[in-house]
Motif scaffolding. Structure first.
Motif, PDB file in Angstrom:
ATOM      1  N   LEU A   1       1.429  -0.981  -0.028  1.00 31.80           N
ATOM      2  CA  LEU A   1       0.023   0.320  -0.040  1.00 31.80           C
ATOM      3  C   LEU A   1       0.717   0.949   0.195  1.00 31.80           C
ATOM      4  O   LEU A   1       1.829   1.584   0.446  1.00 31.80           O
ATOM      5  CB  LEU A   1      -0.913  -0.193   1.533  1.00 31.80           C
ATOM      6  CG  LEU A   1      -1.817  -0.962   1.555  1.00 31.80           C
ATOM      7  CD1 LEU A   1      -2.291  -1.419   2.444  1.00 31.80           C
ATOM      8  CD2 LEU A   1      -3.102  -1.079   0.470  1.00 31.80           C
ATOM      9  N   SER A   2       0.657   2.093  -0.852  1.00 28.17           N
ATOM     10  CA  SER A   2       0.941   3.923  -0.739  1.00 28.17           C
ATOM     11  C   SER A   2      -0.076   4.935  -0.359  1.00 28.17           C
ATOM     12  O   SER A   2      -0.726   4.786   0.008  1.00 28.17           O
ATOM     13  CB  SER A   2       1.691   4.021  -2.074  1.00 28.17           C
ATOM     14  OG  SER A   2       0.873   3.717  -2.964  1.00 28.17           O
ATOM     15  N   ALA A   3       0.888   5.374  -0.271  1.00 29.54           N
ATOM     16  CA  ALA A   3      -0.142   6.662  -0.140  1.00 29.54           C
ATOM     17  C   ALA A   3      -1.091   7.319  -1.233  1.00 29.54           C
ATOM     18  O   ALA A   3      -2.429   7.659  -0.002  1.00 29.54           O
ATOM     19  CB  ALA A   3       0.591   8.267  -0.210  1.00 29.54           C
ATOM     20  N   THR A   4      -0.633   7.183  -1.847  1.00 31.42           N
ATOM     21  CA  THR A   4      -1.991   7.154  -2.857  1.00 31.42           C
ATOM     22  C   THR A   4      -3.102   5.862  -2.392  1.00 31.42           C
ATOM     23  O   THR A   4      -4.328   7.092  -2.895  1.00 31.42           O
ATOM     24  CB  THR A   4      -1.909   6.401  -4.371  1.00 31.42           C
ATOM     25  OG1 THR A   4      -0.241   7.006  -5.031  1.00 31.42           O
ATOM     26  CG2 THR A   4      -2.780   7.033  -5.626  1.00 31.42           C
TER      27      THR A   4
ATOM     28  N   SER B   1      -6.012   2.124  10.709  1.00 28.27           N
ATOM     29  CA  SER B   1      -4.503   2.740  11.243  1.00 28.27           C
ATOM     30  C   SER B   1      -3.614   2.900  10.165  1.00 28.27           C
ATOM     31  O   SER B   1      -2.256   2.444  10.633  1.00 28.27           O
ATOM     32  CB  SER B   1      -4.149   2.229  12.447  1.00 28.27           C
ATOM     33  OG  SER B   1      -5.171   2.029  13.730  1.00 28.27           O
ATOM     34  N   LEU B   2      -4.066   2.322   8.883  1.00 20.71           N
ATOM     35  CA  LEU B   2      -3.432   2.119   7.913  1.00 20.71           C
ATOM     36  C   LEU B   2      -2.315   2.847   7.339  1.00 20.71           C
ATOM     37  O   LEU B   2      -0.734   3.437   7.072  1.00 20.71           O
ATOM     38  CB  LEU B   2      -4.040   1.320   6.386  1.00 20.71           C
ATOM     39  CG  LEU B   2      -4.112  -0.001   6.956  1.00 20.71           C
ATOM     40  CD1 LEU B   2      -4.381  -0.875   5.197  1.00 20.71           C
ATOM     41  CD2 LEU B   2      -2.984  -0.936   6.658  1.00 20.71           C
ATOM     42  N   VAL B   3      -2.902   4.108   7.670  1.00 20.92           N
ATOM     43  CA  VAL B   3      -1.595   5.523   7.237  1.00 20.92           C
ATOM     44  C   VAL B   3      -0.794   6.027   8.080  1.00 20.92           C
ATOM     45  O   VAL B   3       0.520   5.895   8.357  1.00 20.92           O
ATOM     46  CB  VAL B   3      -2.818   6.843   7.251  1.00 20.92           C
ATOM     47  CG1 VAL B   3      -2.089   8.295   8.022  1.00 20.92           C
ATOM     48  CG2 VAL B   3      -3.661   6.613   6.343  1.00 20.92           C
ATOM     49  N   PRO B   4      -1.111   6.266   9.634  1.00 17.80           N
ATOM     50  CA  PRO B   4       0.137   5.845  10.695  1.00 17.80           C
ATOM     51  C   PRO B   4       1.334   4.995  10.482  1.00 17.80           C
ATOM     52  O   PRO B   4       2.436   5.120  10.778  1.00 17.80           O
ATOM     53  CB  PRO B   4      -0.136   6.295  12.125  1.00 17.80           C
ATOM     54  CG  PRO B   4      -1.432   5.687  11.921  1.00 17.80           C
ATOM     55  CD  PRO B   4      -2.182   5.394  10.568  1.00 17.80           C
ATOM     56  N   ILE B   5       0.696   3.355  10.067  1.00 17.93           N
ATOM     57  CA  ILE B   5       1.452   2.149  10.367  1.00 17.93           C
ATOM     58  C   ILE B   5       2.404   2.434   9.350  1.00 17.93           C
ATOM     59  O   ILE B   5       3.264   2.585   9.273  1.00 17.93           O
ATOM     60  CB  ILE B   5       0.510   1.050   9.252  1.00 17.93           C
ATOM     61  CG1 ILE B   5      -0.547   0.831  11.615  1.00 17.93           C
ATOM     62  CG2 ILE B   5       1.619   0.326   9.644  1.00 17.93           C
ATOM     63  CD1 ILE B   5      -1.213   0.325  10.878  1.00 17.93           C
ATOM     64  N   ILE B   6       1.969   2.673   7.313  1.00 13.94           N
ATOM     65  CA  ILE B   6       3.040   3.395   7.101  1.00 13.94           C
ATOM     66  C   ILE B   6       3.551   4.267   7.075  1.00 13.94           C
ATOM     67  O   ILE B   6       5.391   4.100   6.664  1.00 13.94           O
ATOM     68  CB  ILE B   6       1.901   3.952   5.437  1.00 13.94           C
ATOM     69  CG1 ILE B   6       1.134   2.121   4.822  1.00 13.94           C
ATOM     70  CG2 ILE B   6       2.442   4.133   4.213  1.00 13.94           C
ATOM     71  CD1 ILE B   6       0.106   3.001   4.389  1.00 13.94           C
TER      72      ILE B   6
END
Length: 506
Positions: free
Chosen positions: A182-185, A302-307
């Motif tokens: 997964l990326s910021a997109t 919580s994928l955003v802070p994990i990434i």
């Protein structure tokens, strides 16, 4: 005959460039759209148009007049909240804090160079396209690193450097919506899709997640790598012919300090991943949802802070080992530089946030969705022809508006409800959009990094211009679009989920 074809194509490109340059800046465009929504809401409200709410039994929805006393109060009272509440704003900035450290310490550049340089010569093209596709993890970093590196590699191997540049550019840009990770997109577009779906069915939207396209984009990596390599070696490189320039390049490997940094960065990444796995893998892990669910769980939310953390930790370790980070001041400066580079996105978020909020508040999204679905049903356009038609529209719009988030912020509130009314999931609509957007990025002069790519190319061909660059990239765009679309059609026919808990149908 060849010259005549070039002339016609060049005039076509000149027309695209002329029309594209006539469009206002995306910031201005969203401000105009926000004002247009206000005016149109007043006009349509006066006609008394109403539709049956698709998510409610027997309820009717009318367009709200934003020029009424209540509407004007809303405009002023909600302006700050519309900006702060713009779905991609927080997720993109938070993600870029982690990615920014990895980019500015040199970790991402070293990873990309190390991977490409370790691939056997017979697999260089495949490796270059693959590295370009995977570079979308780092948002736009791949645009700056991979194309010039691809040209250097091909020049050092005695091949045409522009073919290497084109292969890397195709991988980075056309493959922007394909990755094994997964990326910021994903959160950037996913949040907009979830918001658009909530207009029709809030309960369904609550069950969605930003990894909604993960299965498909991961499988797409291998398809696009093969297609990109074949286009390079069978179409682009033969068309360019033998390189007759006087530029040569010696390819240097990673410095010892960079190799050491990569090793320790890899160790830190494994350690961080192991720590996160303890929060999700055990049956009673604290980041699981009710009943031990993973798809609908605090972990997926919580994928955003994990990434961000999974980029930040290796980036920090790499910086300490290579001495690009010596103290906390260096970390703060690099984080500040990363946020400074996001200035235009923040400004865009303000005007786009107003447009999205006004569009939602006016109920125009629901009304257009229902009326649009009724129209498509009346002309019997559905299924695969509907999906292909939508992709062609999205690809055409991409020729004039380069920002993926800007376009989707404009299109999601309209097309997601329409597709839901016709029985297609928001997840499928988003994936169809991503294919069209990514496939046409490499042939639009209005794409942010297009001018930079031309500057890289002029190092090897002083006469390189927009038309020449687009003619080089056009085969990638066409074949990426065709093969990727066919792949999606097969996926639909097989009925495979696009991601965790993300079906094809609604």
């Amino acid at each position: 005959m060849e010259k005549k074809r070039r002339g016609l194509f060049q005039r076509f490109l000149d027309g695209v460039e002329f029309l594209g340059n006539k469009l206002p800046h995306p910031v201005t465009l969203f401000a105009i759209l926000a004002l247009a929504v206000i005016l149109i809401s007043a006009i349509v409200s006066a006609t008394g148009v109403s539709v049956e709410h698709p998510g409610e039994d027997g309820g009717t929805v009318e367009v709200k007049n934003l020029l009424s006393a209540e509407g004007i109060q809303y405009i002023f009272e909600s302006m700050v909240d519309n900006f702060i509440g713009f779905a991609p704003l927080g997720v993109v900035l938070a993600t870029m804090l982690g990615i920014g450290i990895a980019e500015r310490t040199g970790l991402i550049s070293a990873c990309l160079r190390g991977f490409v340089l370790s691939v056997p010569r017979s697999l260089v093209t495949l490796g270059l396209v693959f590295a370009g596709i995977m570079s979308s993890i780092a948002s736009d970093a791949g645009y700056v690193v991979l194309p010039p590196l691809g040209a250097v590699i091909f020049a050092a191997l005695g091949r045409h450097p522009l073919a290497g540049l084109a292969a890397a550019f195709a991988g980075v840009s056309a493959g922007f919506s394909a990755n094994l990770f997964l990326s910021a997109t994903d959160p950037m577009l996913g949040e907009l899709t979830i918001d658009a779906a909530a207009v029709v069915d809030p309960a369904y939207a609550e069950g969605m997640n930003v990894a909604m396209n993960y299965y498909f984009i991961a499988a797409s990596v291998f398809l696009l790598t093969i297609v990109g390599a074949l286009v390079t070696e069978k179409i682009v490189e033969p068309r360019l012919g033998k390189y007759k320039g006087d530029y040569t390049e010696d390819l240097n490997g990673l410095e010892p300090i960079e190799k050491k940094g990569l090793i320790w960065a890899g160790v830190s990444l494994l350690a961080a991943s192991a720590a996160f796995s303890l929060l999700i893998l055990p049956p009673d892990a604290i980041m699981r949802g009710e009943g031990g669910k993973i798809v609908q769980s605090p972990f997926m939310s919580s994928l955003v802070p994990i990434i961000a953390i999974l980029f930040f930790i290796p980036g920090l370790v790499y910086g300490k080992v290579t001495k690009t980070i010596r103290n906390d001041k260096d970390v703060a400066d690099q984080l500040s530089d990363t946020m400074a580079s996001m200035g235009m996105f923040i400004v865009l978020a303000f005007t786009a946030g107003q447009f999205v909020a006004y569009f939602t508040e006016s109920n125009m999204g629901i009304v257009l969705g229902v009326l649009g679905a009724q129209f498509l049903e009346s002309i019997n356009l559905s299924g695969i022809p509907l999906i292909i038609g939508f992709m062609l529209v999205a690809g055409f719009i991409n020729l004039f508006i380069g920002s993926a988030s800007a376009k989707w912020a404009m299109m999601a509130p309209v097309f997601v409800p329409i597709m839901m009314q016709l029985g297609y999931s928001p997840e499928l609509t988003q994936m169809a959009y991503r294919i069209a957007d990514s496939s046409t990025n490499i042939i639009t002069p209005l794409m942010t990094y297009f001018a930079i790519i031309i500057a890289f190319a002029q190092k090897y061909d002083k006469k390189m211009g927009i038309g020449t660059m687009i003619s080089v990239m056009f085969p990638y765009s066409i074949l990426f679009f065709v093969t990727w679309s066919l792949f999606l059609i097969v996926w639909m026919l097989l009925g495979i989920d696009l991601g965790p808990g993300s079906p094809i149908t609604y």
